[in-house]
Design a protein around this motif. Structure first.
Motif, short mmCIF file in Angstrom:
data_model
loop_
_atom_site.label_atom_id
_atom_site.label_comp_id
_atom_site.label_asym_id
_atom_site.label_seq_id
_atom_site.Cartn_x
_atom_site.Cartn_y
_atom_site.Cartn_z
N UNK A 892 17.59 -7.79 36.85
CA UNK A 892 18.99 -8.07 36.55
C UNK A 892 19.56 -7.01 35.63
N UNK A 893 20.84 -6.74 35.68
CA UNK A 893 21.43 -5.69 34.82
C UNK A 893 21.11 -5.88 33.35
N UNK A 894 20.93 -7.11 32.94
CA UNK A 894 20.62 -7.35 31.53
C UNK A 894 19.24 -6.84 31.15
N UNK A 895 18.38 -6.59 32.14
CA UNK A 895 17.03 -6.10 31.88
C UNK A 895 16.94 -4.59 31.88
N UNK A 900 18.60 3.17 31.79
CA UNK A 900 19.04 2.51 33.02
C UNK A 900 17.91 2.37 34.01
N UNK A 901 16.77 1.94 33.54
CA UNK A 901 15.61 1.72 34.41
C UNK A 901 15.22 0.25 34.39
N UNK A 902 14.71 -0.20 35.53
CA UNK A 902 14.01 -1.47 35.59
C UNK A 902 12.52 -1.16 35.56
N UNK A 903 11.79 -1.86 34.70
CA UNK A 903 10.35 -1.63 34.59
C UNK A 903 9.61 -2.91 34.92
N UNK A 904 8.49 -2.74 35.62
CA UNK A 904 7.61 -3.87 35.90
C UNK A 904 6.17 -3.40 35.72
N UNK A 905 5.35 -4.29 35.22
CA UNK A 905 4.00 -3.93 34.80
C UNK A 905 3.00 -4.97 35.31
N UNK A 906 1.91 -4.47 35.94
CA UNK A 906 0.81 -5.33 36.37
C UNK A 906 -0.43 -4.85 35.64
N UNK A 907 -1.02 -5.70 34.81
CA UNK A 907 -2.13 -5.25 33.98
C UNK A 907 -3.40 -5.09 34.81
#
Length: 2029
Positions: A892-895, A900-907
């Motif tokens: 979402x834009x709030x994230x 201006x990047x969206x980040x997602x992380x899988x440990x």
């Protein structure tokens, strides 16, 4: 120039030269003589200089020194404490004789001194004296003004030894009045030198207490030099004190340190002490350990209170009721004063010699030395340049500031008590001598020999550490600056900074922020400059390696120069790094040894420089391995150049192929790279170990000075090291921040179990580059720094830490890491998709390594929201019906982040065990965005079933990160570590539960792509296996299609409904007759078959089964006939049928299964079961059968139902088999079946390759839920995967098959069934539309139009193409090697399924239905003929064209020709002869073929070079031509040792060629340069136990060594020399020690061996011939000296295995030397060649396959013979030979399999070790021997079996028949012969046992007598042995055995031969008759020879036929011919 120091003792005369220790170097311009080296006296130190070019030019200079005695330190109490508290009622013991210190000796000798004690009441009185002469404490005189401490002298006792009674004094309790302070003084005089005196003081506070005494001392004793009752302290250093309580101090409540300032009392000599009240304010700042036994006051205390001259440090121990005090008093030592320093000239270059002058400095203690420090701008970076003991000295200075050229200088002037005055001079100008540096480099490049004339090199060659340190520092600074400039130029030209340099800690990022194109010329220039300066550094480092380490200034100077020198880590070669590391280690050792003698500040400075040097070399050696710096040419050439000391030792490092880490690439380039990597890794291992030791030494040195709460941080660009001493309780939540981005946080409640330790040291180290991994797998730590945290106990040992809570680490990455730009995803061009999928490969080459995954997504329109879903290893799916995802997230834009990047992380814990991640992205529509982005508490993802279009593109970047720790093997592991969410591009967050060295991993993944990505790696060369597999399968498919189409055409001949040719037009009653021919061999017939069908009402005439258009009664065929009769026959009773036996050869016979007759009017079926042959040569020989109608019981018999069901089930139910054996009546054609098979095959391959990884994981998962069968495991995962695959294949296969089955024929849409056509034809009715409709209504199945066949083939093609596409995709993803493994498992599973699983399943089902579910009326085979729903294609129509029925139809009468009994008998006789003839031909051909195959296999297993190999090795090792070293003639131990040392050992190492060339690349080869060792040779000794024995009748007790047996085998282990304990201190090599240690056979992998004189165990004492030739010779010499072979030795085995690559032959060699108890030595040798190649050619493989087929065929024949003959089978000798051949053959197959496994095992070991480790092949030799033995027996029996063919020849038959006839008499004769022969054996053995070797045992005696029987004997030998009995025994034996027994034997054979010959004349052998018949046949065919006998047979046959022939019988035939002619005429018209 050669320099040489000599030392002469000038105490009496200077001519006596002293020989100094080797550790003292005398060849440098300076000499360092350690303390206590020279004795007291006067010495001349003489330096002699000799010019090398002019040896006569010699100059010398001398200096004289006097070694005097050092003053002692008198200590009255322990540690020399000056102030203690003493209890009034306790003894006070003063013992200067024990506690005093003599610096000149290791211990103080109290007897060399006299002692006088004095005492006064402190602060009130002076020492008692009379007229200034002090009164001793034991003097009774009294000074009224200064009273004595004691009331009388009886209150003290002297406790010293007799020689020095006063060395210790005890003052009794209550002798000293309490509440006073007493000062004791001892005056000591040396007995040998009265001028040597010493005075010691002690203050004693006497209290009415009972607490123990406390002693206090300085940690650094040399910094607390005594000055009367005070100790000197330098204001520039800290004071570290410690206290002890030597008495019973178990209950200490508190310890408190107090500081007092002293003020001198002008009216007295005492000092007034005032407590320092600001201790709480400065605790843990100025003061550390205030409440511990150790106390530290930093120099800030003195520097901030310069006016205070006196200081007292008091410690107070509080006990339960009392306290005890102890104190030390200090006086400030004044630094040198009143001097100045100057430098000349005030400007110059780095080659200018500057003169430093520091005159007029004064200190009452004397000036010790002058130290010169320089810096450019930052004073904290100042480094030492020189130190000198004189005030005037010359120095070479480094260049000044880069811009101003100014250099700041400071000089430290130090007195003898280490007090320093720092003097700062005005800056001077120093320029770089660029010309001199360039000249140095040019000279080095052009002519290294000319370097000696270079002025800089001359200075370096002087050996003066000051000059060398200055030049090295100056050159290093210049080189470092040039290197920085070169790096900047290279980076600006596109070379990545991370590939050529390693960023320093705290360095700012370079200007290179994006990837630019590389300028190749710039790269070449950079590498040229890099190697030039690296070569110069490699040369310069040699001048520092042997520098003397003298003082702390020496350590600082050398360490600082090395730190500068190693700063450019990319220019350090292996040699440079190794030498620098060695020097740093020496400096660290020296620093540690001095740490308790020098100030803390000096230790800190030196440790700082040493740690930089150590970190630099560690970074430099790991740089190329981590691919961070370039490989230097000098390193590469040194690694690959042929070594000068090359030895062909198998384990020689140079030739070891394990160095090659390029997989299977054995190209020269890969080998050279492998050698470089090996040596680099070896150097890295050594340096890593050395750096760890350096770190430990520095830690220990610093810990000496650190107190609790005190810390030190060495923050440099090379290493950041933090060391802190703290308490265990303070570790919880502790944060360690060595540098800005690096952090370590300990968890809360952090505790460790440490006993008796309250404080620990906390050490953290950060280095700019993580060490390289020692494994061969890829590591991603090359962009990471390394960070370590260690907890150390008080001894400096690391404490193992494992916590339940995680420790957090923040690990920075290299600042110059350049991130590739994000990848633009052009998704707006994609229409109507649900998710845009991306594939990410996370497979790791090391299964112990796990990684986390990071997604970065940049939307081009930031107002858009997105949904991210992902799944591991498969495609995610998310809609309203499917939720197959492993995770999801909303963007979402709030994230959005700040960029201006969206980040997602899988440990990394979630990615464990997975190979890939497939994630999908889609935009959220406005409704979804409003709903889900405004309410983040929703736990379910938005679901959308309809496809959508992206409105904007986005950019994407993925990367992996990891956390790794360094294990004890220097391998990076990640188990137990968790990557934290704070991980980003520039740092890694790690969580760990243990402490060690950590690093972060980082890898930017390539652009995540969709499935089309695989085409980027779709090259044929990379994926040969998968492409060739698909191509080969496609070719096989097309070949099978051609075959299937051909067979489909052929099947037409077996189909159809035939109208019997003898049907009459007027007959209107119809029967359908269906005849089932069997599937046995030759079941079909070509004879004419007639029948009579009978019912209750009537029976038919003789009718004939005939069809002019097709063949009938073929093997396995079903033939349907329509018979018309005049009226109904009524209920049928039987059918009689026969044939005329007119078929040619075997086609005359017929096997009939059963017949079904159906009344077409009533549709009633009648069954007639036969299941028999109609053949003259089969069963009962009948060709006519009467078959009654089968009843219900007969129809339900199991044999009938099984025969009816089995073949049809296999041929129809097994899809693959049905391609070759489908029922002809089935309209599901072979082409369609073949298509379905390959569709299902590709589907199965596709599903199998999809689940391959999961299947592998399931197999590897050995958990508690698995079912195990030995090494096999069946897990629920495997079962589940198998079920899924079967279901996924079954559903489409079922649909496709049914689809094909239900498609109508294109040409038969309006055609009725063949049966209807036949009926209509017979009734002459038209085929109407109504008939057709009626025919269609009878169809019970759903049928598809003919054009659906296109859809069926299209659907098949689609499934095949999709499957092939994904198979290729997965194959590309797997890689070629993994694809081969998958293909292997697939092929094995495929063939086992086709040939084992499915047949068993189908037959089992058939048996089940036949036995349980009995449905006799279920005729699936005949359904095609009974049901009117069959319509075939136009080209497969099985009913012949309808023809008009001729008006001349006719029917033969009942007198059809049938063979009578005689004709049948004659036909049977002839047919049986034919059968037997062909049986004999087959037997001969089969056996000849079998023998040919056997001979080919046996010959191919033999190597024609085997004998030559053995002969060569015998000549090579046995040395039979030598007179001294002949192995076969060894008779003494000395000769055996001589053969070992002079022949054997020299031969097992390849040495120089005949022309002196070194044996290049012959490591591990024999000296013959041809045979190579597999491992190494071993020498195994077997010994007996020594036993005491008593000689009977003689009172002699002795040690006896009996013969060897397994019972008295010695198995104990000994020390060298066969001693139970090591009686000498000599140290032996491990090989020598191992040779005296017993090892079992299991350890050695050896087996029991049989020699001439005994059977020997598998264990023994083993010496391994490992190492260089010189080492082997030395070891053998030591073994000889240690009596390794002695009287208890009974056998020595020398065993080794060789490989000759020229002939590809292995040879196992064994030298057995037996030592008998009589003292004799007997040798034997064995060379057994063998090959591990199972098959050497394709022909051999094919022969082996055919041989196995032959063996299976023979087994079938023998099984049939056993069933047929039963017990009689075992009465023939040939049966046992056949069984022997079969058993030997199958055993050979088993041995082949075992040898194959052994070969694979050896191959794996060989590939793993590259043949450079010991591989025991003894078991392989045994296996090969067994195989050879079995093949020999097979060949023997097979050849013997040729005798069986002799039965076909009358002459050869006599041999076998004679033996058969005479066997009873022969057995009787042999029994008698053996008795007589045994008697002679005993006679000869007993008489000649001790006289002849040939009679030494029974076996040899038997051999000799057999030779005599063959007339091979030596009479003279018997005469010499015994002149009388020898000839008598010989004559008796010859007469009895040769003349009598042999004559009897010949007579037996002769008589029986005559009888057999006569019998054969009258009794003709049946086999010979068949052979004669066969020859007659041949003569008839070839028209050669006489065939009178055959003509006689034909005439007899004709006579028999004429006898039964009636002319009227030919009348029907004539009528038939006439009617046929009329029909042809009508047809013509």
């Amino acid at each position: 120039m050669i320099t040489k120091w000599t030392i002469n003792n000038c105490t009496s005369i200077c001519s006596q030269q002293i020989v100094v220790d080797q550790t003292i170097s005398t060849t440098y311009s300076e000499i360092f003589i350690p303390a206590r080296t020279l004795s007291y006296g006067l010495y001349e130190l003489k330096l002699t200089v000799t010019m090398v070019a002019a040896p006569r030019m010699i100059s010398s200079a001398s200096a004289y020194i006097e070694i005097t005695q050092t003053g002692i330190t008198p200590n009255l109490v322990q540690l020399g404490t000056l102030y203690v508290t003493h209890g009034y009622q306790e003894d006070l013991i003063l013992n200067p004789g024990q506690y005093s210190i003599d610096p000149d000796e290791n211990s103080f000798n109290g007897t060399d001194w006299t002692y006088e004690y004095y005492c006064r009441i402190y602060s009130s009185y002076n020492f008692p004296n009379i007229q200034g002469v002090l009164i001793p404490i034991d003097d009774s005189r009294i000074d009224l003004q200064n009273p004595s401490c004691l009331k009388n002298s009886t209150l003290l006792q002297y406790r010293g030894s007799n020689s020095s009674l006063k060395s210790s004094i005890k003052i009794l309790p209550a002798a000293l009045p309490p509440n006073r302070t007493y000062q004791f003084m001892v005056y000591m005089v040396n007995r040998r030198n009265s001028s040597r005196t010493a005075t010691g003081y002690l203050l004693v506070q006497v209290e009415i207490i009972k607490s123990p005494m406390i002693y206090t001392a300085c940690v650094i004793s040399t910094l607390c030099s005594e000055n009367q009752e005070f100790q000197l302290v330098n204001p520039t250093t800290q004071v570290a004190l410690f206290s002890i309580c030597p008495d019973n101090c178990t209950i200490i409540k508190n310890i408190t340190w107090n500081v007092y300032q002293g003020f001198a009392n002008g009216s007295s000599t005492t000092v007034q002490w005032v407590k320092f009240n600001q201790m709480n304010l400065y605790e843990n700042n100025w003061f550390f350990g205030v409440n511990t036994s150790n106390f530290t006051a930093t120099n800030q205390l003195f520097l901030n209170n310069p006016q205070i001259m006196y200081w007292q440090f008091e410690v107070m121990y509080s006990f339960s009721s009392d306290t005890s005090l102890s104190a030390l008093n200090f006086i400030i030592n004044q630094p040198p004063t009143n001097g100045s320093c100057s430098i000349s000239p005030l400007n110059g270059t780095t080659s200018t010699s500057f003169t430093i002058s520091c005159p007029d400095w004064f200190d009452k203690d004397g000036i010790q030395d002058y130290s010169l420090y320089v810096y450019t701008a930052d004073i904290s970076t100042k480094v030492i340049i020189a130190f000198s003991a004189v005030s005037n000295f010359q120095v070479f200075l480094p260049a000044g500031n880069d811009t101003t050229l100014l250099l700041n200088i400071s000089i430290n002037i130090r007195d003898t008590s280490n007090c320093i005055t720092e003097y700062y001079m005005s800056p001077i100008t120093v320029r770089s001598d660029s010309e001199g540096i360039n000249k140095l480099i040019t000279t080095f490049q052009n002519s290294a020999n000319a370097l000696t004339s270079n002025p800089l090199i001359r200075i370096l060659s002087s050996g003066n550490q000051n000059a060398i340190g200055q030049i090295i520092t100056s050159l290093s600074n210049e080189f470092n600056n040039i290197n920085i400039k070169n790096l900047e130029d290279a980076i600006s030209n596109g070379i990545s900074a991370t590939t050529i340099s390693i960023s320093s800690l705290g360095e700012s990022q370079t200007s290179q922020t994006t990837i630019v194109s590389v300028n190749n010329s710039a790269t070449i220039e950079y590498n040229s400059q890099l190697n030039s300066y690296a070569n110069v550094r490699d040369y310069l480092i040699t001048f520092t390696s042997n520098l003397l380490i003298t003082t702390s200034d020496s350590i600082k100077l050398q360490a600082s120069s090395l730190a500068r020198f190693t700063e450019a880590t990319n220019q350090l070669t292996q040699k440079t790094s190794m030498l620098a590391s060695d020097k740093c280690y020496q400096l660290a050792q020296a620093l540690y040894s001095m740490a308790n003698k020098i100030p803390y500040e000096d230790v800190q400075i030196a440790a700082n420089q040493i740690s930089q040097c150590a970190s630099n070399v560690l970074t430099a050696i790991n740089g190329p391995l981590q691919q961070r710096t370039s490989i230097l040419d000098l390193d590469f050439s040194r690694s690959t150049n042929f070594p000068s000391d090359y030895d062909t030792d198998l384990e020689s490092v140079w030739a070891h192929p394990n160095l090659v880490d390029g997989g299977n690439d054995y190209s020269w380039g890969a080998i050279e790279q492998g050698r470089y990597n090996y040596y680099q890794k070896q150097a890295a291992n050594q340096i890593t170990t050395q750096v760890n030791q350096i770190t430990s030494l520095l830690t220990s040195a610093l810990n000496i000075h650190l107190n609790i709460g005190q810390n030190i941080t060495m923050n440099t660009s090379s290493v950041i090291m933090s060391l802190e001493t703290t308490s265990i309780n303070s570790l919880s939540n502790k944060l360690v921040e060595p540098m800005g981005d690096a952090k370590i946080r300990l968890p809360s409640n952090f505790n460790i179990n440490i006993q008796n330790n309250e404080t620990i040291s906390l050490r953290s180290i950060i280095q700019p580059l993580a060490s390289s991994d020692q494994s061969q797998t890829q590591s991603y730590t090359n962009l990471s720094t390394s960070i370590s945290l260690s907890l150390l106990d008080h001894n400096g040992n690391e404490i193992s830490v494992h916590t339940n809570q995680s420790i957090e680490f923040i690990i920075p990455r290299d600042i110059n890491l350049i991130l590739p730009s994000m990848n633009l995803q052009n998704v707006t061009s994609l229409n109507h998709i649900l998710f845009n999928l991306h594939y990410v490969n996370i497979t790791q080459s090391n299964i112990n390594i796990t990684v986390s995954l990071h997604f970065e997504m940049h939307p081009l329109q930031i107002t858009l929201a997105y949904l991210l879903i992902y799944k591991f290893d498969s495609t995610p799916q998310l809609n309203s019906s499917i939720n197959r995802i492993d995770g999801w997230s909303l963007f979402c834009p709030s994230n959005l982040t700040s960029d201006d990047h969206y980040n997602y992380f899988i440990d990394n814990q979630r990615t464990v065990g997975h190979q890939s991640v497939i994630f999908g992205l889609r935009e959220l529509n406005s409704t979804e965005k409003k709903k889900f982005c405004s309410n983040l508490t929703i736990n379910t993802p938005p679901i959308l079933d309809q496809s959508f279009n992206f409105t904007k593109n986005y950019e994407l970047r993925t990367y992996t990160s990891g956390c790794y720790y360094l294990d004890k093997n220097n391998n990076w592991q990640s188990d137990g570590l968790l990557v934290g969410p704070l991980t980003d591009h520039y740092k890694t967050q790690c969580f760990s539960t243990h402490l060690t060295t950590f690093a972060g991993g980082f890898l930017v993944l390539p652009e995540p792509i969709n499935w089309n990505y695989v085409f980027a790696n779709a090259g044929f060369n990379k994926n040969k296996t998968i492409y060739l597999t698909v191509i080969c399968l496609s070719i096989i498919y097309f070949l099978l299609i051609i075959y299937a189409r051909y067979k489909d055409k052929k099947d037409i001949e077996k189909l159809g409904v035939t109208i019997l040719p003898d049907n009459l037009k007027q007959d209107q009653y119809f029967y359908q007759i269906i005849v089932f021919t069997g599937h046995r061999k030759r079941s079909g017939t070509k004879s004419k078959v007639h029948f009579i069908l009978a019912g209750d009402q009537d029976e038919t005439q003789v009718r004939i089964f005939a069809d002019p258009n097709r063949k009938i009664f073929q093997r396995g065929g079903i033939d349907s006939f329509v018979m018309s009769v005049e009226k109904s026959l009524g209920p049928l009773n039987y059918i009689r049928l026969w044939h005329d036996n007119t078929g040619p050869g075997g086609s005359a016979s017929w096997f009939l299964k059963y017949i079904i007759v159906r009344d077409l009017q009533t549709m009633e079926k009648s069954y007639f079961i036969c299941q028999k042959w109609l053949a003259v040569e089969k069963d009962d020989g009948l060709i006519e059968r009467l078959l009654p109608i089968a009843g219900e019981l007969q129809k339900q018999e199991f044999s009938y139902l099984l025969a009816k069901k089995a073949y049809y089930s296999v041929s129809e139910g097994h899809l693959w088999f049905s391609i070759f054996s489908r029922p002809p009546s089935d309209k599901f054609t072979r082409v369609q079946r073949c298509t379905c098979c390959f569709v299902f095959l590709f589907q199965s391959m596709f599903l199998n390759i999809l689940y391959y990884n999961q299947i592998s994981e399931a197999k590897a998962a050995n958990n508690t839920t698995s079912l195990s069968f030995g090494p096999l495991y069946i897990t629920p995962q495997q079962i589940g995967i198998g079920v899924i695959v079967e279901i996924l294949v079954f559903v489409p296969s079922l649909l496709l098959i049914q689809f094909f089955r239900r498609i109508r024929s294109r040409h038969n849409q309006k055609q009725v069934s063949a049966l209807h056509q036949a009926i209509f034809k017979l009734k002459q009715l038209p085929i109407t539309k109504t008939s057709i409709e009626y025919d269609k209504k009878k169809k019970g199945q759903i049928k598809f139009p003919w054009w659906c066949i296109l859809f069926a083939y299209g659907f098949s093609l689609l499934l095949t193409v999709i499957s092939i596409f994904f198979i290729i995709v997965k194959g590309i993803e797997f890689g070629d090697l993994k694809t081969q493994k998958w293909l292997t498992s697939l092929v094995s599973g495929f063939f086992s399924s086709i040939f084992l699983v499915q047949p068993i399943k189908i037959i089992s089902v058939a048996v089940f239905f036949a036995y349980i579910i009995r449905k006799p009326d279920n005729d699936k085979e005949a359904a095609e003929y009974m049901n009117d729903d069959v319509n075939l294609a136009h080209d497969e129509e099985y009913f012949p064209a309808i023809e008009d029925i001729s008006p001349f139809n006719h029917r033969s009468g009942n007198n059809t020709n049938r063979l009578e009994e005689g004709e049948v008998a004659f036909a049977r006789e002839q047919r049986l002869k034919h059968v037997q003839m062909w049986a004999i031909i087959r037997e001969i051909l089969n056996y000849v073929g079998y023998l040919c195959l056997l001979y080919v296999i046996i010959y191919s297993n033999q190597n024609q070079n085997a004998f030559l190999q053995v002969q060569h090795l015998r000549n090579f090792f046995l040395n039979t031509r030598s007179t001294n070293d002949d192995y076969t003639k060894i008779s003494t131990m000395g000769q055996y040792w001589n053969w070992l040392e002079n022949n054997f050992v020299e031969n097992i190492r390849a040495q120089q060629w005949y022309n002196g060339d070194p044996p290049r690349n012959l490591s591990g080869y024999l000296n013959d340069k041809t045979n190579r060792f597999i491992g190494w040779a071993t020498m195994r000794q077997l010994r007996i136990k020594s036993q005491s024995c008593h000689i009977q009748h003689m009172s002699i007790q002795s040690e006896c060594q009996y013969d060897y047996s397994l019972l008295n085998n010695e198995k104990g282990s000994f020390q060298p020399g066969w001693n139970s304990t090591n009686q000498t201190n000599q140290i032996y090599s491990s090989s020598i020690q191992q040779a005296f240690i017993y090892q079992t056979g299991d350890d050695l992998k050896t087996y029991i061996s049989i020699g001439k004189f005994g059977t020997y165990g598998s264990g023994g004492y083993v010496y391994e011939f490992r190492g260089r030739l010189v080492d082997l010779q030395t070891n053998l010499s030591q073994l000889y000296q240690l009596s390794w072979i002695d009287s208890q030795t009974r056998a020595i085995f020398i065993q080794f295995t060789l490989y000759n690559p020229n002939i590809q032959l292995f040879t196992s060699a064994t030298f057995l030397t037996e030592f008998s108890s009589t003292g004799g030595i007997y040798t034997q040798s064995s060379f057994q060649p063998f090959s591990l190649q199972l098959f050497t050619s394709l022909g051999q493989i094919m022969c082996s396959i055919f041989y196995i087929i032959f063996i299976i065929y023979m087994m079938c024949i023998q099984i049939q013979a056993i069933v047929r003959q039963k017990q009689n089978y075992f009465r023939h000798i040939w049966s046992f030979i056949d069984i022997g051949i079969i058993i030997c053959s199958w055993t050979c197959v088993g041995i082949y399999i075992v040898r194959y496994q052994e070969s694979n095992h050896i191959g794996e070991l060989f590939q793993e070790t590259k043949g450079f480790s010991y591989i025991n092949l003894q078991s392989t030799v045994y296996i090969n021997d067994i195989l050879t033995l079995l093949l020999s027996f097979c060949c023997f029996f097979g050849t013997i079996k040729l005798i069986r063919l002799a039965r076909f020849h009358p002459k050869l038959l006599l041999f076998t028949e004679t033996l058969k006839y005479a066997w009873k008499e022969i057995i009787s004769f042999l029994f008698m012969f053996m008795i007589i022969f045994l008697a002679f054996i005993i006679l000869f053995y007993l008489i000649l046992n001790s006289k002849l070797y040939t009679c030494s045992n029974l076996l040899y005696t038997t051999q000799m007598l057999f030779e005599m029987t063959l007339m091979k004997f030596d009479v003279y030998q018997l005469l010499d042995a015994d002149p009388i009995l020898g000839p008598i025994c010989f004559s008796s034996f010859i007469f009895t055995i040769v003349f009598v027994c042999m004559t009897m034997f010949i007579t037996i054979i002769s008589d029986n031969f005559r009888v057999v010959r006569n019998n054969l004349k009258f009794n003709h052998n049946h086999d010979q008759q068949i052979v004669r018949f066969m020859f007659n046949k041949v003569q008839r065919w070839t028209k050669i020879g006489h065939d009178d006998q055959w003509r006689e047979y034909e005439e007899r046959d004709q006579q028999m036929r004429d006898q039964y022939y009636d002319p009227i019988e030919s009348f029907p035939d004539k009528i038939d011919q006439l009617l046929d002619s009329l029909n042809r005429v009508l047809e013509y018209d």
